[in-house]
Write a protein that holds these residues in place. Structure first.
Motif, PDB file in Angstrom:
ATOM      1  N   SER A 198     -12.829 -17.858 -26.220  1.00 50.81           N
ATOM      2  CA  SER A 198     -13.439 -17.021 -27.249  1.00 50.81           C
ATOM      3  C   SER A 198     -14.244 -17.907 -28.190  1.00 50.81           C
ATOM      4  O   SER A 198     -14.132 -19.131 -28.162  1.00 50.81           O
ATOM      5  CB  SER A 198     -12.361 -16.276 -28.047  1.00 50.81           C
ATOM      6  OG  SER A 198     -11.617 -17.207 -28.812  1.00 50.81           O
ATOM      7  N   THR A 199     -15.060 -17.270 -29.044  1.00 52.55           N
ATOM      8  CA  THR A 199     -15.884 -18.015 -29.992  1.00 52.55           C
ATOM      9  C   THR A 199     -15.026 -18.893 -30.887  1.00 52.55           C
ATOM     10  O   THR A 199     -15.400 -20.014 -31.218  1.00 52.55           O
ATOM     11  CB  THR A 199     -16.713 -17.035 -30.851  1.00 52.55           C
ATOM     12  OG1 THR A 199     -17.501 -16.251 -29.969  1.00 52.55           O
ATOM     13  CG2 THR A 199     -17.619 -17.771 -31.815  1.00 52.55           C
ATOM     14  N   GLY A 200     -13.844 -18.433 -31.273  1.00 50.42           N
ATOM     15  CA  GLY A 200     -12.961 -19.196 -32.139  1.00 50.42           C
ATOM     16  C   GLY A 200     -12.464 -20.486 -31.513  1.00 50.42           C
ATOM     17  O   GLY A 200     -12.022 -21.389 -32.213  1.00 50.42           O
ATOM     18  N   GLU A 201     -12.532 -20.590 -30.185  1.00 54.41           N
ATOM     19  CA  GLU A 201     -12.099 -21.789 -29.476  1.00 54.41           C
ATOM     20  C   GLU A 201     -13.265 -22.673 -29.054  1.00 54.41           C
ATOM     21  O   GLU A 201     -13.053 -23.734 -28.485  1.00 54.41           O
ATOM     22  CB  GLU A 201     -11.317 -21.384 -28.220  1.00 54.41           C
ATOM     23  CG  GLU A 201     -10.053 -20.623 -28.495  1.00 54.41           C
ATOM     24  CD  GLU A 201      -9.383 -20.149 -27.215  1.00 54.41           C
ATOM     25  OE1 GLU A 201      -9.805 -20.571 -26.114  1.00 54.41           O
ATOM     26  OE2 GLU A 201      -8.435 -19.363 -27.311  1.00 54.41           O
ATOM     27  N   CYS A 202     -14.476 -22.250 -29.316  1.00 53.41           N
ATOM     28  CA  CYS A 202     -15.658 -22.985 -28.868  1.00 53.41           C
ATOM     29  C   CYS A 202     -15.746 -24.335 -29.580  1.00 53.41           C
ATOM     30  O   CYS A 202     -15.811 -24.395 -30.807  1.00 53.41           O
ATOM     31  CB  CYS A 202     -16.924 -22.174 -29.138  1.00 53.41           C
ATOM     32  SG  CYS A 202     -18.443 -23.068 -28.735  1.00 53.41           S
ATOM     33  N   PHE A 209     -18.198 -26.272 -29.890  1.00 49.65           N
ATOM     34  CA  PHE A 209     -19.457 -26.418 -30.614  1.00 49.65           C
ATOM     35  C   PHE A 209     -19.483 -25.570 -31.884  1.00 49.65           C
ATOM     36  O   PHE A 209     -20.331 -25.776 -32.745  1.00 49.65           O
ATOM     37  CB  PHE A 209     -20.643 -26.079 -29.716  1.00 49.65           C
ATOM     38  CG  PHE A 209     -20.728 -26.965 -28.497  1.00 49.65           C
ATOM     39  CD1 PHE A 209     -20.551 -28.341 -28.597  1.00 49.65           C
ATOM     40  CD2 PHE A 209     -20.982 -26.430 -27.254  1.00 49.65           C
ATOM     41  CE1 PHE A 209     -20.621 -29.158 -27.478  1.00 49.65           C
ATOM     42  CE2 PHE A 209     -21.057 -27.240 -26.125  1.00 49.65           C
ATOM     43  CZ  PHE A 209     -20.883 -28.604 -26.242  1.00 49.65           C
ATOM     44  N   CYS A 210     -18.560 -24.631 -32.002  1.00 54.07           N
ATOM     45  CA  CYS A 210     -18.387 -23.878 -33.250  1.00 54.07           C
ATOM     46  C   CYS A 210     -17.366 -24.576 -34.148  1.00 54.07           C
ATOM     47  O   CYS A 210     -17.507 -24.576 -35.369  1.00 54.07           O
ATOM     48  CB  CYS A 210     -17.928 -22.446 -32.963  1.00 54.07           C
ATOM     49  SG  CYS A 210     -19.175 -21.404 -32.175  1.00 54.07           S
ATOM     50  N   VAL A 263     -27.334 -31.727 -28.961  1.00 56.87           N
ATOM     51  CA  VAL A 263     -27.934 -31.061 -30.109  1.00 56.87           C
ATOM     52  C   VAL A 263     -27.599 -29.584 -29.964  1.00 56.87           C
ATOM     53  O   VAL A 263     -27.947 -28.958 -28.955  1.00 56.87           O
ATOM     54  CB  VAL A 263     -29.459 -31.277 -30.154  1.00 56.87           C
ATOM     55  CG1 VAL A 263     -30.064 -30.583 -31.369  1.00 56.87           C
ATOM     56  CG2 VAL A 263     -29.793 -32.773 -30.151  1.00 56.87           C
ATOM     57  N   CYS A 264     -26.888 -29.045 -30.963  1.00 61.72           N
ATOM     58  CA  CYS A 264     -26.346 -27.686 -30.878  1.00 61.72           C
ATOM     59  C   CYS A 264     -26.771 -26.853 -32.079  1.00 61.72           C
ATOM     60  O   CYS A 264     -26.697 -27.332 -33.211  1.00 61.72           O
ATOM     61  CB  CYS A 264     -24.818 -27.718 -30.879  1.00 61.72           C
ATOM     62  SG  CYS A 264     -24.077 -28.802 -29.682  1.00 61.72           S
ATOM     63  N   PRO A 265     -27.156 -25.600 -31.862  1.00 58.44           N
ATOM     64  CA  PRO A 265     -27.315 -24.712 -33.014  1.00 58.44           C
ATOM     65  C   PRO A 265     -25.924 -24.400 -33.573  1.00 58.44           C
ATOM     66  O   PRO A 265     -24.942 -24.405 -32.831  1.00 58.44           O
ATOM     67  CB  PRO A 265     -27.967 -23.464 -32.418  1.00 58.44           C
ATOM     68  CG  PRO A 265     -27.547 -23.465 -30.990  1.00 58.44           C
ATOM     69  CD  PRO A 265     -27.410 -24.916 -30.595  1.00 58.44           C
ATOM     70  N   TYR A 266     -25.839 -24.176 -34.870  1.00 56.19           N
ATOM     71  CA  TYR A 266     -24.557 -23.775 -35.450  1.00 56.19           C
ATOM     72  C   TYR A 266     -24.151 -22.401 -34.919  1.00 56.19           C
ATOM     73  O   TYR A 266     -22.982 -22.151 -34.656  1.00 56.19           O
ATOM     74  CB  TYR A 266     -24.636 -23.696 -36.979  1.00 56.19           C
ATOM     75  CG  TYR A 266     -24.776 -25.049 -37.653  1.00 56.19           C
ATOM     76  CD1 TYR A 266     -23.720 -25.956 -37.660  1.00 56.19           C
ATOM     77  CD2 TYR A 266     -25.945 -25.398 -38.304  1.00 56.19           C
ATOM     78  CE1 TYR A 266     -23.838 -27.178 -38.287  1.00 56.19           C
ATOM     79  CE2 TYR A 266     -26.068 -26.622 -38.937  1.00 56.19           C
ATOM     80  CZ  TYR A 266     -25.017 -27.507 -38.924  1.00 56.19           C
ATOM     81  OH  TYR A 266     -25.131 -28.718 -39.547  1.00 56.19           O
ATOM     82  N   ARG A 267     -25.139 -21.543 -34.757  1.00 50.24           N
ATOM     83  CA  ARG A 267     -24.875 -20.176 -34.313  1.00 50.24           C
ATOM     84  C   ARG A 267     -24.446 -20.186 -32.848  1.00 50.24           C
ATOM     85  O   ARG A 267     -25.010 -20.903 -32.027  1.00 50.24           O
ATOM     86  CB  ARG A 267     -26.139 -19.331 -34.511  1.00 50.24           C
ATOM     87  CG  ARG A 267     -25.926 -17.849 -34.456  1.00 50.24           C
ATOM     88  CD  ARG A 267     -27.138 -17.115 -35.026  1.00 50.24           C
ATOM     89  NE  ARG A 267     -28.376 -17.420 -34.314  1.00 50.24           N
ATOM     90  CZ  ARG A 267     -28.855 -16.689 -33.307  1.00 50.24           C
ATOM     91  NH1 ARG A 267     -28.218 -15.624 -32.884  1.00 50.24           N
ATOM     92  NH2 ARG A 267     -29.995 -17.031 -32.727  1.00 50.24           N
TER      93      ARG A 267
END
Length: 178
Positions: free
Chosen positions: A37-41, A43-44, A79-83
């Motif tokens: 899930s996004t919470g486990e990403c 890069f997030c 290089v990663c976007p925050y979003r």
């Protein structure tokens, strides 16, 4: 030397090969730690930590630069976007611009710090295209040197890296503002 370290105490025939054990790579090989899930990403999560703990080299307004946890070569950056976006076409104009600018700056800094002979740049879109974490877009900046790869990745499924991630992160972060 313990019995375990003496080759004559182990089954099999001793040979002249040295062993470079990289058990930490099993996490990557098994596909463990991929976000459900996004919470486990990663890069997030990474930019929410301190730069040292998150292996963040530099931060922009819309994107950031982080060390690759499983690098192809020393200084391998992402290089990663925050979003949390999956596809390059989902980036805003500002995110696209900043990812490009941070990629250029990453190349300049890597040239200053480690003098590579060239670079591999790229984004893998989707698992079938080789994205290890397909759910969050990231651009690879891989420094390359003449003769930097040998038989190890092909035969031994191992990469020999002469620099620790934390040390590389410190050098690159320090040189980022120069």
């Amino acid at each position: 030397m313990s019995d375990v370290e003496q080759s004559d105490s182990l089954p099999g025939v001793p040979d002249a090969f040295q062993r470079l054990w990289t058990p930490h790579r099993m996490v990557y090989i098994r596909g463990e730690g991929k976000p459900a899930s996004t919470g486990e990403c990663p890069f997030c999560v990474s930019p929410q930590r301190s730069d040292e703990d998150g292996l963040v080299v530099a931060r922009g307004e819309h994107a950031y630069v982080v060390m690759n946890l499983f690098p192809y070569s020393p200084g391998h950056l992402l290089v990663c976007p925050y979003r949390h976006v999956r596809d390059y076409t989902d980036l805003t104009t500002d995110e696209t611009r900043e990812v490009a600018e941070l990629t250029q700056q990453a190349m300049r800094v890597l040239r200053r710090v480690s003098n590579p002979h060239g670079f591999n740049l790229g984004m893998n879109q989707g698992e079938v295209a080789g994205a290890g974490i397909a759910a969050h877009l990231h651009q690879h900046v891989v420094p390359r040197w003449a003769g930097d790869m040998n038989f190890m990745p092909v035969v031994g499924r191992t990469r020999a890296l002469p620099q620790l991630l934390g040390d590389a992160r410190s050098q690159l972060a320090e040189a980022w503002g120069l």
